[in-house]
Design a protein around this motif. Structure first.
Motif, mmCIF file in Angstrom:
data_model
loop_
_atom_site.group_PDB
_atom_site.id
_atom_site.type_symbol
_atom_site.label_atom_id
_atom_site.label_comp_id
_atom_site.label_asym_id
_atom_site.label_seq_id
_atom_site.Cartn_x
_atom_site.Cartn_y
_atom_site.Cartn_z
ATOM 1 N N ASP A 127 14.119 -41.829 -15.882
ATOM 2 C CA ASP A 127 13.224 -41.014 -16.728
ATOM 3 C C ASP A 127 13.591 -39.535 -16.674
ATOM 4 O O ASP A 127 12.740 -38.665 -16.914
ATOM 5 C CB ASP A 127 11.766 -41.224 -16.309
ATOM 6 C CG ASP A 127 11.480 -40.742 -14.891
ATOM 7 O OD1 ASP A 127 12.450 -40.417 -14.166
ATOM 8 O OD2 ASP A 127 10.295 -40.698 -14.498
ATOM 9 N N LEU A 130 12.502 -37.211 -19.411
ATOM 10 C CA LEU A 130 11.067 -36.942 -19.499
ATOM 11 C C LEU A 130 10.653 -35.872 -18.501
ATOM 12 O O LEU A 130 9.812 -35.019 -18.806
ATOM 13 C CB LEU A 130 10.271 -38.236 -19.244
ATOM 14 C CG LEU A 130 10.462 -39.358 -20.272
ATOM 15 C CD1 LEU A 130 9.673 -40.593 -19.846
ATOM 16 C CD2 LEU A 130 10.028 -38.897 -21.654
ATOM 17 N N THR A 131 11.244 -35.910 -17.314
ATOM 18 C CA THR A 131 10.869 -34.941 -16.281
ATOM 19 C C THR A 131 11.565 -33.595 -16.473
ATOM 20 O O THR A 131 11.059 -32.572 -16.016
ATOM 21 C CB THR A 131 11.214 -35.498 -14.885
ATOM 22 O OG1 THR A 131 12.607 -35.825 -14.836
ATOM 23 C CG2 THR A 131 10.393 -36.751 -14.593
ATOM 24 N N PRO A 133 12.924 -32.055 -19.831
ATOM 25 C CA PRO A 133 13.252 -32.061 -21.267
ATOM 26 C C PRO A 133 14.380 -31.105 -21.632
ATOM 27 O O PRO A 133 15.070 -31.312 -22.642
ATOM 28 C CB PRO A 133 11.932 -31.641 -21.929
ATOM 29 C CG PRO A 133 10.877 -31.923 -20.922
ATOM 30 C CD PRO A 133 11.513 -31.738 -19.580
ATOM 31 N N GLY A 183 17.119 -35.739 -13.036
ATOM 32 C CA GLY A 183 15.764 -35.394 -13.442
ATOM 33 C C GLY A 183 15.091 -34.387 -12.544
ATOM 34 O O GLY A 183 13.975 -33.944 -12.826
#
Length: 222
Positions: A127, A130-131, A133, A183
């Motif tokens: 992810d 998402l963490t 951008p 991330g």
């Protein structure tokens, strides 16, 4: 192969990452190694160095990575086994440490991700976009636009042996900072520090380089 690659419910298994030396020149070999070191680090694996083989443009003699690199410096950062040590720990026939037999065994026993160091980008963790951008801006660059996003699947995370053979299609050569997207910004900095501290030339090679630089024929040109 004995219990080195097996485990019970009560004992945490020792997991390994092995690879076949890149068929390019020394700089390409180092770039491949950087990716392997970071992969072993983020997956919590023992890095298994490949057996001796001739290196492109360095003659016909078989060579090891540890003929050039400071093995102690690498081991201060991550767990490392040479091919001979792996064969001993796994209680295999000593002839398995030869180049062809070693990689035959790895192909038979290992899980081989169909990745390419130039064509793919590994998100870690999965992810990461998402963490962080802001990473999307990196993907928009001309050098990254053609790359495919990949992640570490449960199979790759849990398998005992992760193996990267040397093939043209799935060649794990490239710039480590282009292959990994982290991330966590701090984790990204730690990966860079890892490579700085882990991959170093042997002191005797550094001494020879310094002697050459300071030789009168070169010193007079500075």
């Amino acid at each position: 192969m004995n219990d080195v690659l097996r485990h019970s419910d009560t004992v945490k298994p020792q997991r390994f990452l092995a690879f076949e030396t890149d068929f390019g020149g020394w700089n390409n070999i180092l770039m491949q190694l950087e990716i392997m070191v970071v992969l072993a680090w983020i997956t919590g694996r023992t890095l298994v160095l490949p057996p001796a083989k001739p290196f492109y443009l360095l003659g016909e003699a078989s060579r090891l990575l540890e003929d050039f690199l400071d093995l102690d410096a690498l081991r201060r950062q991550i767990p490392v086994l040479t091919a001979d040590e792996f064969v001993e720990v796994a209680e295999l026939d000593t002839e398995v440490a030869t180049d062809e037999k070693f990689h035959d065994l790895m192909r038979a026993r290992g899980v081989m991700p169909p990745w390419n160091g130039v064509e793919d980008i590994l998100l870690f963790p999965s992810d990461a976009l998402l963490t962080r951008p802001e990473l999307l801006a990196r993907l928009a660059g001309p050098s990254q636009a053609h790359r495919q996003l990949i992640t570490i699947s449960n199979e790759l995370r849990e398998c005992d042996l992760l193996y990267f053979p040397m093939t043209t299609e799935h060649r794990m050569f490239g710039v480590a900072e282009c292959f990994f997207l982290f991330g966590d910004e701090q984790l990204e900095r730690r990966a860079r520090t890892l490579l700085r501290d882990a991959i170093r030339f042997r002191q005797d090679i550094i001494n020879l380089a310094e002697a050459a630089i300071n030789a009168p024929i070169l010193a007079g040109r500075r």
